[in-house]
Design an enzyme around this catalytic site. Sequence first.
Site, PDB file in Angstrom:
ATOM      1  N   GLY C  17      33.851  36.602  31.956  1.00  0.00           N
ATOM      2  CA  GLY C  17      33.980  35.926  33.248  1.00  0.00           C
ATOM      3  C   GLY C  17      32.636  35.995  33.951  1.00  0.00           C
ATOM      4  O   GLY C  17      31.615  36.353  33.353  1.00  0.00           O
ATOM      5  N   LEU C  18      32.643  35.659  35.235  1.00  0.00           N
ATOM      6  CA  LEU C  18      31.377  35.655  35.962  1.00  0.00           C
ATOM      7  C   LEU C  18      30.706  37.012  35.977  1.00  0.00           C
ATOM      8  O   LEU C  18      29.504  37.130  35.738  1.00  0.00           O
ATOM      9  CB  LEU C  18      31.631  35.208  37.406  1.00  0.00           C
ATOM     10  CG  LEU C  18      31.608  33.717  37.632  1.00  0.00           C
ATOM     11  CD1 LEU C  18      32.082  33.403  39.042  1.00  0.00           C
ATOM     12  CD2 LEU C  18      30.192  33.196  37.419  1.00  0.00           C
ATOM     13  N   HIS C  46      39.025  33.229  33.847  1.00  0.00           N
ATOM     14  CA  HIS C  46      39.719  32.859  35.064  1.00  0.00           C
ATOM     15  C   HIS C  46      38.784  32.573  36.229  1.00  0.00           C
ATOM     16  O   HIS C  46      39.182  31.922  37.193  1.00  0.00           O
ATOM     17  CB  HIS C  46      40.745  33.907  35.447  1.00  0.00           C
ATOM     18  CG  HIS C  46      41.717  33.347  36.421  1.00  0.00           C
ATOM     19  ND1 HIS C  46      42.412  32.193  36.165  1.00  0.00           N
ATOM     20  CD2 HIS C  46      42.035  33.705  37.673  1.00  0.00           C
ATOM     21  CE1 HIS C  46      43.141  31.884  37.218  1.00  0.00           C
ATOM     22  NE2 HIS C  46      42.930  32.781  38.153  1.00  0.00           N
ATOM     23  N   GLY C  52      37.767  27.787  46.085  1.00  0.00           N
ATOM     24  CA  GLY C  52      37.338  27.829  47.481  1.00  0.00           C
ATOM     25  C   GLY C  52      35.859  28.026  47.695  1.00  0.00           C
ATOM     26  O   GLY C  52      35.172  27.145  48.209  1.00  0.00           O
ATOM     27  N   PHE C 141      36.587  30.369  56.113  1.00  0.00           N
ATOM     28  CA  PHE C 141      37.556  31.092  55.288  1.00  0.00           C
ATOM     29  C   PHE C 141      38.201  32.156  56.161  1.00  0.00           C
ATOM     30  O   PHE C 141      37.638  32.524  57.197  1.00  0.00           O
ATOM     31  CB  PHE C 141      36.835  31.748  54.099  1.00  0.00           C
ATOM     32  CG  PHE C 141      37.209  31.168  52.765  1.00  0.00           C
ATOM     33  CD1 PHE C 141      37.506  29.823  52.612  1.00  0.00           C
ATOM     34  CD2 PHE C 141      37.257  31.980  51.636  1.00  0.00           C
ATOM     35  CE1 PHE C 141      37.841  29.306  51.370  1.00  0.00           C
ATOM     36  CE2 PHE C 141      37.592  31.472  50.391  1.00  0.00           C
ATOM     37  CZ  PHE C 141      37.884  30.130  50.258  1.00  0.00           C
ATOM     38  N   GLU C 270      42.402  28.576  49.917  1.00  0.00           N
ATOM     39  CA  GLU C 270      42.239  28.847  51.331  1.00  0.00           C
ATOM     40  C   GLU C 270      41.395  27.766  52.008  1.00  0.00           C
ATOM     41  O   GLU C 270      41.485  27.546  53.199  1.00  0.00           O
ATOM     42  CB  GLU C 270      41.554  30.209  51.471  1.00  0.00           C
ATOM     43  CG  GLU C 270      41.520  30.728  52.864  1.00  0.00           C
ATOM     44  CD  GLU C 270      41.487  32.256  52.891  1.00  0.00           C
ATOM     45  OE1 GLU C 270      42.163  32.877  52.038  1.00  0.00           O
ATOM     46  OE2 GLU C 270      40.802  32.807  53.746  1.00  0.00           O
ATOM     47  N   HIS C 369      47.908  37.625  43.976  1.00  0.00           N
ATOM     48  CA  HIS C 369      46.673  36.870  43.804  1.00  0.00           C
ATOM     49  C   HIS C 369      45.495  37.693  43.313  1.00  0.00           C
ATOM     50  O   HIS C 369      44.706  37.239  42.498  1.00  0.00           O
ATOM     51  CB  HIS C 369      46.308  36.235  45.147  1.00  0.00           C
ATOM     52  CG  HIS C 369      45.082  35.383  45.101  1.00  0.00           C
ATOM     53  ND1 HIS C 369      44.957  34.328  44.230  1.00  0.00           N
ATOM     54  CD2 HIS C 369      43.929  35.433  45.819  1.00  0.00           C
ATOM     55  CE1 HIS C 369      43.769  33.762  44.414  1.00  0.00           C
ATOM     56  NE2 HIS C 369      43.127  34.411  45.352  1.00  0.00           N
ATOM     57  N   GLU C 394      36.483  41.950  39.073  1.00  0.00           N
ATOM     58  CA  GLU C 394      37.820  42.272  39.555  1.00  0.00           C
ATOM     59  C   GLU C 394      38.404  43.475  38.819  1.00  0.00           C
ATOM     60  O   GLU C 394      39.259  44.182  39.343  1.00  0.00           O
ATOM     61  CB  GLU C 394      38.737  41.045  39.403  1.00  0.00           C
ATOM     62  CG  GLU C 394      40.042  41.207  40.164  1.00  0.00           C
ATOM     63  CD  GLU C 394      40.871  39.939  40.210  1.00  0.00           C
ATOM     64  OE1 GLU C 394      40.309  38.840  39.997  1.00  0.00           O
ATOM     65  OE2 GLU C 394      42.080  40.047  40.460  1.00  0.00           O
ATOM     66  N   SER C 410      35.098  37.757  46.442  1.00  0.00           N
ATOM     67  CA  SER C 410      35.143  38.256  45.072  1.00  0.00           C
ATOM     68  C   SER C 410      34.271  37.440  44.139  1.00  0.00           C
ATOM     69  O   SER C 410      33.666  37.989  43.220  1.00  0.00           O
ATOM     70  CB  SER C 410      36.572  38.343  44.557  1.00  0.00           C
ATOM     71  OG  SER C 410      37.126  37.079  44.499  1.00  0.00           O
TER      72      SER C 410
HETATM   73  C1  LIG Z   1      43.524  30.817  41.547  1.00  0.00           C
HETATM   74  C2  LIG Z   1      42.438  31.709  42.026  1.00  0.00           C
HETATM   75  C3  LIG Z   1      41.499  31.238  42.950  1.00  0.00           C
HETATM   76  C4  LIG Z   1      40.481  32.056  43.391  1.00  0.00           C
HETATM   77  N1  LIG Z   1      39.614  31.565  44.325  1.00  0.00           N
HETATM   78  C5  LIG Z   1      38.623  32.367  44.769  1.00  0.00           C
HETATM   79  C6  LIG Z   1      37.702  31.886  45.723  1.00  0.00           C
HETATM   80  O1  LIG Z   1      37.781  30.736  46.170  1.00  0.00           O
HETATM   81  N2  LIG Z   1      36.717  32.695  46.135  1.00  0.00           N
HETATM   82  C7  LIG Z   1      36.584  33.961  45.638  1.00  0.00           C
HETATM   83  O2  LIG Z   1      35.660  34.634  46.027  1.00  0.00           O
HETATM   84  N3  LIG Z   1      37.436  34.428  44.727  1.00  0.00           N
HETATM   85  C8  LIG Z   1      38.460  33.674  44.281  1.00  0.00           C
HETATM   86  N4  LIG Z   1      39.335  34.177  43.365  1.00  0.00           N
HETATM   87  C9  LIG Z   1      39.104  35.473  42.771  1.00  0.00           C
HETATM   88  C10 LIG Z   1      38.010  35.400  41.729  1.00  0.00           C
HETATM   89  O3  LIG Z   1      38.063  34.171  41.076  1.00  0.00           O
HETATM   90  C11 LIG Z   1      38.125  36.471  40.687  1.00  0.00           C
HETATM   91  O4  LIG Z   1      38.344  37.675  41.268  1.00  0.00           O
HETATM   92  C12 LIG Z   1      36.864  36.571  39.865  1.00  0.00           C
HETATM   93  O5  LIG Z   1      36.523  35.314  39.351  1.00  0.00           O
HETATM   94  C13 LIG Z   1      37.017  37.555  38.752  1.00  0.00           C
HETATM   95  O6  LIG Z   1      35.912  37.467  37.886  1.00  0.00           O
HETATM   96  P1  LIG Z   1      35.720  38.464  36.706  1.00  0.00           P
HETATM   97  O7  LIG Z   1      34.465  38.116  36.037  1.00  0.00           O
HETATM   98  O8  LIG Z   1      35.864  39.838  37.194  1.00  0.00           O
HETATM   99  O9  LIG Z   1      36.961  38.243  35.756  1.00  0.00           O
HETATM  100  P2  LIG Z   1      37.503  36.936  34.981  1.00  0.00           P
HETATM  101  O10 LIG Z   1      36.819  35.721  35.364  1.00  0.00           O
HETATM  102  O11 LIG Z   1      38.978  36.998  35.094  1.00  0.00           O
HETATM  103  O12 LIG Z   1      37.086  37.230  33.495  1.00  0.00           O
HETATM  104  C14 LIG Z   1      37.707  38.164  32.703  1.00  0.00           C
HETATM  105  C15 LIG Z   1      37.130  38.072  31.318  1.00  0.00           C
HETATM  106  O13 LIG Z   1      37.539  39.167  30.551  1.00  0.00           O
HETATM  107  C16 LIG Z   1      37.996  38.751  29.293  1.00  0.00           C
HETATM  108  N5  LIG Z   1      38.933  39.759  28.827  1.00  0.00           N
HETATM  109  C17 LIG Z   1      40.044  40.219  29.428  1.00  0.00           C
HETATM  110  N6  LIG Z   1      40.609  41.182  28.704  1.00  0.00           N
HETATM  111  C18 LIG Z   1      39.851  41.343  27.597  1.00  0.00           C
HETATM  112  C19 LIG Z   1      39.916  42.183  26.462  1.00  0.00           C
HETATM  113  N7  LIG Z   1      40.877  43.067  26.311  1.00  0.00           N
HETATM  114  N8  LIG Z   1      38.975  42.049  25.518  1.00  0.00           N
HETATM  115  C20 LIG Z   1      37.971  41.142  25.643  1.00  0.00           C
HETATM  116  N9  LIG Z   1      37.859  40.352  26.710  1.00  0.00           N
HETATM  117  C21 LIG Z   1      38.787  40.440  27.673  1.00  0.00           C
HETATM  118  C22 LIG Z   1      38.554  37.399  29.541  1.00  0.00           C
HETATM  119  O14 LIG Z   1      38.543  36.650  28.368  1.00  0.00           O
HETATM  120  C23 LIG Z   1      37.586  36.844  30.557  1.00  0.00           C
HETATM  121  O15 LIG Z   1      36.478  36.292  29.903  1.00  0.00           O
HETATM  122  C24 LIG Z   1      40.373  33.369  42.919  1.00  0.00           C
HETATM  123  C25 LIG Z   1      41.293  33.846  42.004  1.00  0.00           C
HETATM  124  C26 LIG Z   1      42.348  33.049  41.589  1.00  0.00           C
HETATM  125  C27 LIG Z   1      43.385  33.622  40.698  1.00  0.00           C
END
Ligand SMILES: Cc1cc2nc3c(=O)[nH]c(=O)nc-3n(C[C@H](O)[C@H](O)[C@H](O)COP(=O)(O)OP(=O)(O)OC[C@H]3O[C@@H](n4cnc5c(N)ncnc54)[C@H](O)[C@@H]3O)c2cc1C
Lengths: 241, 210, 611
Positions: C17-18, C46, C52, C141, C270, C369, C394, C410
């Site tokens: 993810g990001l 995700h 937003g 927001f 939002e 959420h 996250e 986030s």
């Molecule tokens: C619908 C929605 C809308 C949102 N809108 C906003 C917004 O407008 N503004 C804001 O600030 N935040 C928003 N958020 C929150 C934000 O998008 C997330 O918190 C953030 O993108 C999480 O990023 P991340 O990189 O931590 O995880 P993620 O992007 O969830 O990435 C997780 C990664 O881990 C990998 N992974 C998981 N488990 C394993 C495993 N066991 N082995 C190998 N790989 C694995 C997955 O494949 C994925 O690549 C929103 C969330 C949702 C649900």
Amino acid sequence: MSTRKFSIFRYNPITPEVKPFMQEYTIEEPPGMTIFVALNKIREELDPTLMFDFVCRAAICGSCAMIINGKPRLACKTLTSDLKGTVTLMPLPVFKLIGDLSVDTGTWFRHLSVKTKSWIHSSKEFDPNAPEDRMDNETALEIYEAERCIECGCCIAGCVTANIREDFLGAAGINRVARFMVDPRDERSKEEYFDVIGSDEGAFGCMGLMACDDNCPMQLPLQLQLSFVRRKMVSFGLSIK
Amino acid sequence: MLVQKILTRNPKAELYYDLVELFTGITLVGFLWTHMLFVSTILLGSDLFNTLSKSLDDYYLSYVGIPFIVLVFIMHILSAGRRLPTRYQEQKIIWRHAKMLQGTDTWVWVFQAITGAAIFALASIHMFVVLTGWPITATTSAGRVEAFWWFYLVLLLLGEYHAGFGIYRQFVKWGWFPRKPLGYVSKLITVIILTLGVAALWVFLQLGGA
Amino acid sequence: MSNYTTIVSDVLVVGAGLAGERAAIEAASRGLDVIILSLVPPRRSHSTAAQGGCQASLGNCAMGSGDNTDVHFADTVKGSDWGCDQEVARLFVETAPKAVRQMSMWGVPWNRVVGGKKTLPDGREVEDPKEKEGLITARDFGGTAKWRTCYTADGAGHTLQYAVDSVVIKLGITVHDRTEAISLIHDGETCLGVVARCLKTGELRIYLAKSTVIATGGYGRLYGASTNAIINEGNGMSIALNTGLVPLGNMEAVQFHPTGMVPVWILITEGARGDGGYLLDKNHHRFMPDYEPKKKELASRDVVSRRMIQHIRKGHGVDSPYGPHLWLDIRHLGAKHINTNLREIANICKNFNGIDPVNALIPVRPTQHYSMGGVRTNIDGQVYGLKGLFAVGEAACWDLHGFNRLGGNSLAETIVSGWIVGKKMAEYTLGAAELNYQYNNVQGFAKEQQERINNLIAGKQGKENVYALRKEMEQTLMDYVGIFRNGPDLQKAVDNLKEIYHRSLKIGLQSSGKGANPELSTCLRMPGMLRLALCISYGALTRTESRGSHAREDFPKRDDANWLKRTLAYWKEGSDLPDLQYEPVKITELPPGDRGYGESSASSAEGKKQN
Ligand SMILES: Cc1cc2nc3c(=O)[nH]c(=O)nc-3n(C[C@H](O)[C@H](O)[C@H](O)COP(=O)(O)OP(=O)(O)OC[C@H]3O[C@@H](n4cnc5c(N)ncnc54)[C@H](O)[C@@H]3O)c2cc1C
Ligand code: HEM
Ligand code: HEM
Ligand code: SF4
Ligand code: F3S
Ligand code: FES
């Protein structure tokens, strides 16, 4: 509650001795059922071996494209009530089959990004303390318009050219290049762009079959993007030595 | 890239092919539609037809124009023909695909490829026959049409189909117009030309019988 | 010889993810050899679903003018209900504007300021200054004093993820997608890598690295109704918890978003309210101003969600087969605005509900959420309990969000912490000794997983059906660990989950489990998910106060005297409940006080009275 019949393509590469076949399942159909709901129901209640892919289930991640009654569609946003009779599900062609309805779009699209060098080519160093470079809001929106592609592969699967020519980058690839060409931050020269897409693998490989334009779930203006790149490639190609 | 490909690659070859396809396609459609208008002057009487034929001859249009068109025809076959699938498996994929997808434009293309191949044969014969029976007059033409009216009817249908959708596809590919209205316009022109063509054939038949 | 393919690198990032990709870039650009693992191709993570926007106090647009890092800091701390780590929050707000500008260099087409007068939907006139034209603009927001949320139309997460992934591709970083980490490998002191299962073939592989980063995102899918992607099952948190050495922080802090669309629970961003959308009840009355005269629909998420449930409990909800809901009204924003700036919302409404928000109301209800809790780290992203293990995004409890995350914070956290933690992690890796491991120990971890798989296939432990257990878990959390919580309900949740947990150790496969079998994947995750569910409910049961998103009806007030502390949940082997410990929350600048949304602790007790 009414019921619905599904006819689903089955093939598992780890058991190549079992030839591909269509398997039928019948389940109850509550109002508002999507193919996402249906497939999970089938897996949880009838056949835990069934392979398919969903991630966002909200038509934004591009994971779930498959051939639904003959058309490439996102399964998560397809309501069964919009389909008539038995629902026939096939995996997307062109991409490597992982099993049943699951195909490897990830590898294909990564190759596309590598091939088209899909990143901003800039000689600028990032200065954390400087304000950002300005950009016209219209330009920003124009870039976003092309960037909305979710790499679902519907345009690739539906395109005859992509089906017979392995190296054809398809509408998604050509659109990707368009995205960088309209971006003032990208400093690539005409030569570089022409080198990437000025051939039958790119702009000139397209025969204008428009299945891409018809099937893109994001409703990207693909006809316009393809012709824009084609014209650009001609002018670049003719002006470079 | 493979060595043999690096050594022989002309980076602009495909650009030129595409331009030739564009140029020959437009020219041939332009020719065919003009040609059909000329032929249908028979609707207004044999005299006009003969006068037109003669004046084209007098101004050397035929002698410059005809070799030019033949050349364009050949170039078109080379450039557009390169799109034709040659391998059996490719053809099978295309058929399966077109059937499954029911994508209108994909079907249109399949027929375009087929009609193209057919025109290749029929139009060559036609040109040979006309050119060896020089000059063109209402009487000779009527005679040919009476003997081979079915040949002309087939060529007319295939040729117009191929030209009508060919020009549509070119406009789509080069993005000069949005798709939907373009489809209507090219269909409309095709229908007009077809009507003229059928009417002309009918007149020729009447003439021949007389 | 090893039975398993073993892949060695300097850095192993679990999650594309990001947050994960941003951290990977930091390591790779310092010359380290990096491998990223992901369940799905990076661009399907995700993060792309976030529509937003992303907070950064650039202060370019008229409504953001006067914004600065101090205001952002105060908003974040208040939003967190003083649960966040203030050193982290300070570092974060200082870095966010830089990170957002960096993303602009990398290709994000942020929307820009357009100079001139405009009328907001509520009738206010604003004028964006000409001299700011072309700079990154922002939208409103919840919970923010200024307009601070940078955005790209409705695809902030999408464009961010694509930009960051483009740099990953440019740097040639290896990504193994469809690869799931199912266990950490460690020697009791240092993390050595992971055991992973290939989701294309089912093969087990060993990945060894000097540093391992958990960036696996949230656990939303433990709840039956969640806005999260279906792959958000908290995997990374559970493999960390399973070591018995690593604690999860504040797992009871679960965010509910006010506007999940009924009945598919897809998020309506939002941004819809930020751009001027209203919440209406069954009489089409706009009720939020009654409760929150100042911030109205744009109070912080926990507050709006509670107000909505409160209003529904008073009998003002709209009845539906999926339970009572409320309406979101954006009709007055006009077709043009809806079909450009909020196009994704319009599409979601059409595709999944058959309605057009230009002239119809959208049915909404608060929906799970975001997970504020996660793998507890220090300010450098270093995980408590194991050296060489980091966590970001996250999945981590860095602790920027405390008990409630502000919308837009986030996405900003992913790029900020990815940057900062990535740098710290790279420095650690460069200074670390050569990878030093015992062959038997490493093999042991893989064998243990192989044994689990064999047992599941053979049905040795029992014949429990994984999907049935999963449903029960989802339902338990929905029913008893929701927006308003109380002792008896939470106790029930803990009891139920304990029982389901025991059954989850007796799952047997119905299918053959061969290859990339999807049932097997779920079975492997199930016990871990239940451990997380227990951390959430037991943590919530034990915390006898209300703070941020954790709203106890039986303890409606925030209790700083006893509870200004962070929960740390450990899982001891063989146990069926987490072992809860606590650490103080660092307060460096802003002492606990009133959040200023109008909702005082006294009035949150109203939720109980009006029941
Ligand atoms: C619908 C929605 C809308 C949102 N809108 C906003 C917004 O407008 N503004 C804001 O600030 N935040 C928003 N958020 C929150 C934000 O998008 C997330 O918190 C953030 O993108 C999480 O990023 P991340 O990189 O931590 O995880 P993620 O992007 O969830 O990435 C997780 C990664 O881990 C990998 N992974 C998981 N488990 C394993 C495993 N066991 N082995 C190998 N790989 C694995 C997955 O494949 C994925 O690549 C929103 C969330 C949702 C649900
Ligand atoms: C009077 C005769 C002909 C006319 C007016 C004509 C016209 C056209 C036009 C306008 C196109 C579209 C080109 C493009 O999309 O760029 C086309 C395509 C094509 N033509 Fe012809 N053509 C003629 C004869 C032929 C013949 C003899 C062949 C035989 C091989 C042929 C084969 C094709 C094929 C295969 C295409 C499809 C190419 C593509 O889709 O890119 N055509 N034709
Ligand atoms: C270049 C040389 C050509 C010449 C000089 C020529 C000339 C003629 C003439 C004189 C006729 C009247 C009938 C006859 O005398 O046989 C005719 C008819 C016709 N030609 Fe051609 N032609 C040429 C090329 C083509 C080509 C390339 C096509 C391809 C599609 C074509 C399609 C037709 C058709 C369909 C008719 C019947 C018209 C009708 O419906 O009345 N011709 N042509
Ligand atoms: S262009 Fe459209 S159809 Fe093609 S991959 Fe992108 S979103 Fe899918
Ligand atoms: S379907 Fe294929 S041929 Fe071109 S117009 Fe679309 S890419
Ligand atoms: S599951 Fe993401 S697009 Fe369908």
